[in-house]
Scaffold this motif. Structure first.
Motif, PDB file in Angstrom:
ATOM      1  N   LYS A 174      -9.226  28.294 -27.837  1.00 33.08           N
ATOM      2  CA  LYS A 174      -9.051  26.944 -27.305  1.00 33.08           C
ATOM      3  C   LYS A 174      -9.740  26.814 -25.951  1.00 33.08           C
ATOM      4  O   LYS A 174      -9.673  27.723 -25.125  1.00 33.08           O
ATOM      5  CB  LYS A 174      -7.562  26.616 -27.164  1.00 33.08           C
ATOM      6  CG  LYS A 174      -6.854  26.427 -28.498  1.00 33.08           C
ATOM      7  CD  LYS A 174      -5.407  26.003 -28.289  1.00 33.08           C
ATOM      8  CE  LYS A 174      -4.708  25.775 -29.613  1.00 33.08           C
ATOM      9  NZ  LYS A 174      -3.291  25.354 -29.443  1.00 33.08           N
ATOM     10  N   ALA A 196     -11.047  13.466 -36.476  1.00 33.88           N
ATOM     11  CA  ALA A 196      -9.861  14.288 -36.198  1.00 33.88           C
ATOM     12  C   ALA A 196     -10.052  15.121 -34.937  1.00 33.88           C
ATOM     13  O   ALA A 196      -9.137  15.241 -34.109  1.00 33.88           O
ATOM     14  CB  ALA A 196      -9.576  15.193 -37.397  1.00 33.88           C
ATOM     15  N   LEU A 197     -11.234  15.706 -34.766  1.00 33.75           N
ATOM     16  CA  LEU A 197     -11.501  16.520 -33.567  1.00 33.75           C
ATOM     17  C   LEU A 197     -11.506  15.661 -32.305  1.00 33.75           C
ATOM     18  O   LEU A 197     -10.938  16.042 -31.273  1.00 33.75           O
ATOM     19  CB  LEU A 197     -12.841  17.238 -33.717  1.00 33.75           C
ATOM     20  CG  LEU A 197     -12.898  18.349 -34.768  1.00 33.75           C
ATOM     21  CD1 LEU A 197     -14.324  18.849 -34.936  1.00 33.75           C
ATOM     22  CD2 LEU A 197     -11.969  19.499 -34.396  1.00 33.75           C
ATOM     23  N   LYS A 199     -10.015  12.801 -31.840  1.00 35.70           N
ATOM     24  CA  LYS A 199      -8.670  12.301 -31.558  1.00 35.70           C
ATOM     25  C   LYS A 199      -7.834  13.362 -30.852  1.00 35.70           C
ATOM     26  O   LYS A 199      -7.046  13.054 -29.954  1.00 35.70           O
ATOM     27  CB  LYS A 199      -7.996  11.868 -32.861  1.00 35.70           C
ATOM     28  CG  LYS A 199      -6.638  11.206 -32.654  1.00 35.70           C
ATOM     29  CD  LYS A 199      -6.068  10.708 -33.974  1.00 35.70           C
ATOM     30  CE  LYS A 199      -4.724  10.020 -33.761  1.00 35.70           C
ATOM     31  NZ  LYS A 199      -4.153   9.512 -35.044  1.00 35.70           N
ATOM     32  N   ARG A 200      -8.018  14.623 -31.235  1.00 39.82           N
ATOM     33  CA  ARG A 200      -7.295  15.728 -30.605  1.00 39.82           C
ATOM     34  C   ARG A 200      -7.992  16.199 -29.321  1.00 39.82           C
ATOM     35  O   ARG A 200      -7.479  17.028 -28.600  1.00 39.82           O
ATOM     36  CB  ARG A 200      -7.205  16.889 -31.596  1.00 39.82           C
ATOM     37  CG  ARG A 200      -6.374  18.088 -31.129  1.00 39.82           C
ATOM     38  CD  ARG A 200      -4.887  17.813 -31.078  1.00 39.82           C
ATOM     39  NE  ARG A 200      -4.333  17.632 -32.408  1.00 39.82           N
ATOM     40  CZ  ARG A 200      -3.937  18.628 -33.195  1.00 39.82           C
ATOM     41  NH1 ARG A 200      -4.045  19.878 -32.792  1.00 39.82           N
ATOM     42  NH2 ARG A 200      -3.423  18.377 -34.362  1.00 39.82           N
ATOM     43  N   ARG A 201      -9.155  15.637 -29.025  1.00 39.59           N
ATOM     44  CA  ARG A 201      -9.960  15.984 -27.858  1.00 39.59           C
ATOM     45  C   ARG A 201     -10.382  17.464 -27.868  1.00 39.59           C
ATOM     46  O   ARG A 201     -10.329  18.161 -26.853  1.00 39.59           O
ATOM     47  CB  ARG A 201      -9.213  15.653 -26.563  1.00 39.59           C
ATOM     48  CG  ARG A 201      -8.928  14.163 -26.422  1.00 39.59           C
ATOM     49  CD  ARG A 201      -8.369  13.812 -25.062  1.00 39.59           C
ATOM     50  NE  ARG A 201      -8.159  12.369 -24.943  1.00 39.59           N
ATOM     51  CZ  ARG A 201      -7.715  11.761 -23.852  1.00 39.59           C
ATOM     52  NH1 ARG A 201      -7.429  12.494 -22.772  1.00 39.59           N
ATOM     53  NH2 ARG A 201      -7.550  10.455 -23.835  1.00 39.59           N
ATOM     54  N   VAL A 202     -10.799  17.886 -29.040  1.00 39.67           N
ATOM     55  CA  VAL A 202     -11.347  19.226 -29.189  1.00 39.67           C
ATOM     56  C   VAL A 202     -12.857  19.151 -28.981  1.00 39.67           C
ATOM     57  O   VAL A 202     -13.541  18.363 -29.642  1.00 39.67           O
ATOM     58  CB  VAL A 202     -11.042  19.797 -30.590  1.00 39.67           C
ATOM     59  CG1 VAL A 202     -11.712  21.169 -30.774  1.00 39.67           C
ATOM     60  CG2 VAL A 202      -9.540  19.900 -30.823  1.00 39.67           C
ATOM     61  N   PRO A 248      -6.854  20.115 -35.648  1.00 39.05           N
ATOM     62  CA  PRO A 248      -6.149  18.960 -36.205  1.00 39.05           C
ATOM     63  C   PRO A 248      -6.098  19.002 -37.728  1.00 39.05           C
ATOM     64  O   PRO A 248      -7.034  19.464 -38.383  1.00 39.05           O
ATOM     65  CB  PRO A 248      -6.977  17.766 -35.714  1.00 39.05           C
ATOM     66  CG  PRO A 248      -8.329  18.335 -35.429  1.00 39.05           C
ATOM     67  CD  PRO A 248      -8.090  19.725 -34.935  1.00 39.05           C
ATOM     68  N   THR A 249      -5.003  18.517 -38.265  1.00 38.75           N
ATOM     69  CA  THR A 249      -4.857  18.449 -39.719  1.00 38.75           C
ATOM     70  C   THR A 249      -5.816  17.407 -40.285  1.00 38.75           C
ATOM     71  O   THR A 249      -5.962  16.314 -39.735  1.00 38.75           O
ATOM     72  CB  THR A 249      -3.414  18.073 -40.095  1.00 38.75           C
ATOM     73  OG1 THR A 249      -2.518  19.060 -39.561  1.00 38.75           O
ATOM     74  CG2 THR A 249      -3.242  17.999 -41.600  1.00 38.75           C
TER      75      THR A 249
END
Length: 283
Positions: A174, A196-197, A199-202, A248-249
């Motif tokens: 991470k 998804a990435l 939104k999760r701020r990855v 993220p899922t």
């Protein structure tokens, strides 16, 4: 003198190919009981047991396997007799989304080919959006694609769960930039993964852009990146690292069949496609 009924022989071949009375009935547009009665009459006429029935499976006996070859030859001769000196070859143009094809493609094509000697298959593999556009323009008879937006109609073949797949040796922590392998835009799976990435701020980067899912899988298997894939089509040896890495899922996605055909042989081939896809996807 004992004679063979063509519809009964056709029903036997479908049961043999699909290994199911229910699926054979679906292709023929009749009931399971009707197909079962046809098989019983055929076995009585031949004086041989052709299939072994159990609650979980339908399998050919040794006599059934031998008769299958004769039955195929009979149906080929029947088709030729109806059309003159040679069967009329028709073409079924079929589009299949690269992310939907999966391991089902081989048995699907095998069974569709066995079912009709007078049908040529022309298969295109592409993005769902591209295939739907071609279908809407009348360039394809049918498409197997991932569900797009609010589009209605079609027939659901299966629902796929997605994961983040990588080589067992792949490592990521991470805070680091996540290397991703995916198809180019306008791939819907790529878009779903990126949303998804983000939104999760990855933090992520496209480490590999493939021209096909096989290339994306190869990149992930080589340890270059993680790849968003349906669990159904992810090859053995790759692992879903989503939970371990806290990624993220990814949502589920339906695989749909859209068709627009009137020819009986094409409709029958598509019923075989649908029945085989569901059977293989359920394994």
């Amino acid at each position: 003198m004992t004679t063979l009924d063509i519809p009964t022989v056709q029903a036997f071949l479908l049961v043999a190919e699909l290994q199911s009375f229910t699926r054979a009935a679906e292709v023929l547009g009749t009931t399971q009981a009707s197909v079962s009665m046809k098989l019983q009459r055929l076995e009585a006429a031949l004086g041989k047991r052709l299939v072994e029935r159990s609650p979980r499976a339908v399998r050919l006996t040794a006599d059934g396997t031998e008769f299958q070859e004769y039955a195929r030859a009979l149906m080929t001769a029947h088709d030729r007799a109806l059309s003159g000196s040679a069967p009329i070859i028709q073409q079924l143009t079929l589009g299949i989304s690269d992310h939907a094809a999966g391991p089902e493609l081989v048995p699907i094509l095998e069974k569709m080919n066995d079912a009709s000697s007078s049908l040529t298959l022309a298969v295109t593999i592409d993005f769902s959006r591209t295939l739907l556009d071609a279908f809407d323009n009348g360039d394809l008879d049918a498409v197997v694609v991932r569900q797009e937006g609010s589009r209605r109609g079609g027939e659901t073949l299966c629902t796929d769960d997605f994961g983040w797949f990588a080589s067992p040796s792949f490592r990521w922590s991470k805070g680091e930039t996540l290397p991703v392998a995916a198809l180019a835009a306008p791939c819907g799976v790529r878009a779903m993964a990126i949303r998804a990435l983000d939104k999760r701020r990855v933090k992520w980067t496209e480490a590999f852009i493939g021209g096909g899912v096989s290339a994306v899988v190869a990149a992930a298997a080589a340890g270059l990146a993680v790849a968003p894939l349906a669990k159904r089509i992810a090859p053995a040896g790759m692992v879903d690292v989503g939970m371990a890495f806290g990624l993220p899922t990814l949502g589920a996605s339906k695989v749909m069949l859209y068709s627009r055909v009137s020819d009986a042989s094409k409709r029958a081939a598509l019923r075989i496609l649908a029945a085989t896809f569901r059977k293989e996807a359920a394994r």
